[in-house]
Scaffold this active site. Sequence first.
Site, PDB file in Angstrom:
ATOM      1  CG  ASN A  80      -1.124   8.570   3.604  1.00 25.62           C
ATOM      2  OD1 ASN A  80      -1.693   8.039   3.037  1.00 25.62           O
ATOM      3  ND2 ASN A  80      -0.424   9.291   2.710  1.00 25.62           N
ATOM      4  N   GLY A  82       3.162  11.177  -8.743  1.00 24.69           N
ATOM      5  CA  GLY A  82       4.546  10.149  -9.226  1.00 24.69           C
ATOM      6  C   GLY A  82       5.181   8.643  -7.638  1.00 24.69           C
ATOM      7  N   PRO A 104      -7.580   7.523  -4.163  1.00 24.90           N
ATOM      8  CG  PRO A 104      -8.123   5.686  -4.955  1.00 24.90           C
ATOM      9  CD  PRO A 104      -6.214   6.692  -5.027  1.00 24.90           C
ATOM     10  CG  HIS A 137      -8.373  -3.769  -1.049  1.00 25.24           C
ATOM     11  ND1 HIS A 137      -8.769  -2.958  -1.827  1.00 25.24           N
ATOM     12  CD2 HIS A 137      -6.838  -2.860  -1.134  1.00 25.24           C
ATOM     13  CE1 HIS A 137      -8.463  -1.854  -2.058  1.00 25.24           C
ATOM     14  NE2 HIS A 137      -7.560  -1.342  -1.436  1.00 25.24           N
ATOM     15  CB  THR A 138      -5.991 -10.931  -2.449  1.00 22.71           C
ATOM     16  OG1 THR A 138      -5.753 -12.125  -2.529  1.00 22.71           O
ATOM     17  CG2 THR A 138      -4.863 -10.375  -3.068  1.00 22.71           C
ATOM     18  CG  HIS A 190      -1.782   5.663  -0.062  1.00 27.93           C
ATOM     19  ND1 HIS A 190      -2.500   5.910   0.907  1.00 27.93           N
ATOM     20  CD2 HIS A 190      -2.202   4.215  -0.961  1.00 27.93           C
ATOM     21  CE1 HIS A 190      -3.324   5.534   1.192  1.00 27.93           C
ATOM     22  NE2 HIS A 190      -3.631   4.482  -0.783  1.00 27.93           N
ATOM     23  CG  ASP A 191       5.961   7.056  -3.728  1.00 29.42           C
ATOM     24  OD1 ASP A 191       6.083   7.734  -3.334  1.00 29.42           O
ATOM     25  OD2 ASP A 191       6.985   7.060  -3.936  1.00 29.42           O
ATOM     26  CB  VAL A 232       0.859  11.930  -3.593  1.00 34.79           C
ATOM     27  CG1 VAL A 232       0.786  13.194  -3.662  1.00 34.79           C
ATOM     28  CG2 VAL A 232      -0.848  11.117  -3.521  1.00 34.79           C
ATOM     29  CB  SER A 246       6.649  12.272  -2.503  1.00 33.51           C
ATOM     30  OG  SER A 246       5.626  11.442  -2.499  1.00 33.51           O
ATOM     31  CG  ASP A 294       7.624  11.734  -5.780  1.00 32.19           C
ATOM     32  OD1 ASP A 294       7.333  11.291  -4.558  1.00 32.19           O
ATOM     33  OD2 ASP A 294       7.656  13.212  -5.454  1.00 32.19           O
ATOM     34  CG  ASP A 320      -9.480 -11.539   0.940  1.00 33.55           C
ATOM     35  OD1 ASP A 320      -8.788 -12.090   1.334  1.00 33.55           O
ATOM     36  OD2 ASP A 320      -9.107 -12.075  -0.811  1.00 33.55           O
ATOM     37  NE  ARG A 364      -3.991   1.497   2.249  1.00 41.43           N
ATOM     38  CZ  ARG A 364      -4.318   2.346   2.986  1.00 41.43           C
ATOM     39  NH1 ARG A 364      -3.712   2.410   4.227  1.00 41.43           N
ATOM     40  NH2 ARG A 364      -5.257   3.324   3.221  1.00 41.43           N
TER      41      ARG A 364
HETATM   42  C1  HEM Z   1      -9.722   1.600  -5.900  1.00 40.13           C
HETATM   43  C2  HEM Z   1      -9.783   2.200  -5.097  1.00 40.13           C
HETATM   44  C3  HEM Z   1      -8.901   1.948  -3.597  1.00 40.13           C
HETATM   45  C4  HEM Z   1      -9.477   2.837  -2.959  1.00 40.13           C
HETATM   46  C5  HEM Z   1     -10.758   3.195  -2.631  1.00 40.13           C
HETATM   47  C6  HEM Z   1      -8.555   1.854  -1.033  1.00 40.13           C
HETATM   48  C7  HEM Z   1      -8.923   2.516  -0.460  1.00 40.13           C
HETATM   49  C8  HEM Z   1      -8.717   1.807   1.295  1.00 40.13           C
HETATM   50  C9  HEM Z   1      -8.596   1.617   2.359  1.00 40.13           C
HETATM   51  C10 HEM Z   1     -10.372   2.852   2.814  1.00 40.13           C
HETATM   52  C11 HEM Z   1      -7.677   0.744   2.881  1.00 40.13           C
HETATM   53  C12 HEM Z   1      -7.976   0.297   4.382  1.00 40.13           C
HETATM   54  C13 HEM Z   1      -7.108   1.449   5.239  1.00 40.13           C
HETATM   55  C14 HEM Z   1      -7.387   1.861   6.890  1.00 40.13           C
HETATM   56  O1  HEM Z   1      -8.093   0.577   6.977  1.00 40.13           O
HETATM   57  O2  HEM Z   1      -7.274   2.428   7.336  1.00 40.13           O
HETATM   58  C15 HEM Z   1      -6.990   0.201   2.374  1.00 40.13           C
HETATM   59  C16 HEM Z   1      -6.482  -1.120   2.480  1.00 40.13           C
HETATM   60  C17 HEM Z   1      -5.628  -1.389   1.603  1.00 40.13           C
HETATM   61  N1  HEM Z   1      -5.452  -1.098   0.049  1.00 40.13           N
HETATM   62 FE1  HEM Z   1      -6.413   0.137  -0.846  1.00 40.13          FE
HETATM   63  N2  HEM Z   1      -8.055   1.310  -2.134  1.00 40.13           N
HETATM   64  C18 HEM Z   1      -7.841   1.322  -3.235  1.00 40.13           C
HETATM   65  C19 HEM Z   1      -7.131   0.409  -4.134  1.00 40.13           C
HETATM   66  C20 HEM Z   1      -5.599   0.336  -3.834  1.00 40.13           C
HETATM   67  C21 HEM Z   1      -4.813  -0.167  -4.904  1.00 40.13           C
HETATM   68  C22 HEM Z   1      -4.477   0.213  -6.508  1.00 40.13           C
HETATM   69  C23 HEM Z   1      -3.575  -0.639  -3.626  1.00 40.13           C
HETATM   70  C24 HEM Z   1      -2.268  -1.534  -4.105  1.00 40.13           C
HETATM   71  C25 HEM Z   1      -1.879  -1.944  -5.926  1.00 40.13           C
HETATM   72  C26 HEM Z   1      -4.050  -0.786  -2.628  1.00 40.13           C
HETATM   73  C27 HEM Z   1      -3.003  -1.886  -1.187  1.00 40.13           C
HETATM   74  C28 HEM Z   1      -4.325  -2.112  -0.307  1.00 40.13           C
HETATM   75  C29 HEM Z   1      -3.805  -2.801   0.871  1.00 40.13           C
HETATM   76  C30 HEM Z   1      -2.285  -3.880   0.224  1.00 40.13           C
HETATM   77  C31 HEM Z   1      -4.574  -2.578   1.624  1.00 40.13           C
HETATM   78  C32 HEM Z   1      -4.122  -3.030   3.454  1.00 40.13           C
HETATM   79  C33 HEM Z   1      -2.747  -2.917   4.360  1.00 40.13           C
HETATM   80  C34 HEM Z   1      -2.770  -2.482   5.315  1.00 40.13           C
HETATM   81  O3  HEM Z   1      -3.453  -4.195   6.019  1.00 40.13           O
HETATM   82  O4  HEM Z   1      -1.987  -1.859   5.821  1.00 40.13           O
HETATM   83  N3  HEM Z   1      -5.553  -0.908  -2.415  1.00 40.13           N
HETATM   84  N4  HEM Z   1      -7.860   0.755   0.780  1.00 40.13           N
END
Ligand code: HEM
Length: 319
Positions: free
Chosen positions: A95, A73, A165, A195-196, A67-68, A71, A77, A75, A240, A63
Amino acid sequence: MNMHSYFSMFIQTLVFTVLATTTFSALTPNYYDYTCPNALTTIESVVKAAVQKEHRMGASLLRLHFHDCFVNGCDGSILLDSTPSMDSEKNANPNIQSVRGFEVVDEIKQAVDEACGKPVVSCADILAVAARDSIVALGGPSWNVRLGRRDSKTASRGDADTDIPAPFFSISQLIKNFNNHGLNEKDLVALSGAHTIGFSRCVQFRDRIFNDTNINPYFANKLKHICPRQGGDSNLAPLDVTPAQFDTSYFSDLIKRKGVLHSDQELLNGGYTSALVRKYRRDTKTFYKDFVKSMIKMGNMKPLTGSQGEIRYNCRKAN
Ligand code: HEM
Ligand SMILES: *[C@@H]1O[C@H](CO)[C@@H](O)[C@H](O)[C@H]1NC(C)=O
């Protein structure tokens, strides 16, 4: 050589040059081969140990790279701490009290600088490699990470607030956000497959379990024990059913209307995005292939290269 082979050589060179300057970015997998041949194995061993110790760390590191990159690119940041003149991206809404893994990044940086004898590997590249190694450690696909990103000297909390997003986004808002980053609907679905692995805090899915109608009612009730109407904001639920395995369960959960985030379930509200969810559920190979392609695309977003930026000594502050 005859005229014909000269000509085809010319064409090949031309095609290669065009590809090299357009399709491929300036990044290359071999970037550290001469300056730090042990860079990648060093990063891998720190990541492996960290993920073994706590599976969730793999998700958190992935993640951080996302998130890097979203924002301004990829980099590095997001790693910068606040200074008197600069507010850290760590304080932005998506964040704060949420992104984690900074201690592991520090550990990697120390180990890799020691392995290289000097700081030659950027913090931005460390995030890209750590993301890949995390996915591999949790049973997912592997690929050659393009390298050569340099580190920013600044960060922008405001840009982090607008560019990342949000979980309450609709399908059209998600598509628009990804389009703004040069990513298409396939990238959206494939990358959401991240999110798997990992977890979400209650505060991010409370509205979904109490107010959404496109949710399995038994699943919603189960989550209400973790996430009551009031209190428990930071209680965690897995994204999941198998949060420590990089598999296709995320997509089968969506089909069962068991997406944890509103934004997850929204993928089944699109035409093409719904079709992709159904495809990835049945077809691990295609999910992996598309995910890797989209990860490389995301990793190529606006890198600093050449003499831009710097190679930080400490990932938390500009030199
Ligand atoms: C499509 C739009 C996306 C939204 C709205 C979104 C939103 C979120 C949110 C709300 C969480 C939980 C954060 C928290 O509990 O504070 C999360 C967790 C996570 N997101 Fe996303 N996400 C998105 C796309 C992505 C992408 C593109 C990736 C990586 C390629 C990603 C990787 C992850 C991972 C791995 C977690 C679990 C982190 C952890 O357990 O520490 N997400 N996301
Ligand atoms: C659900 O919707 C209502 C009405 O819009 C709103 O007041 C409430 O804050 C939302 N969230 C929850 C958890 O009930």
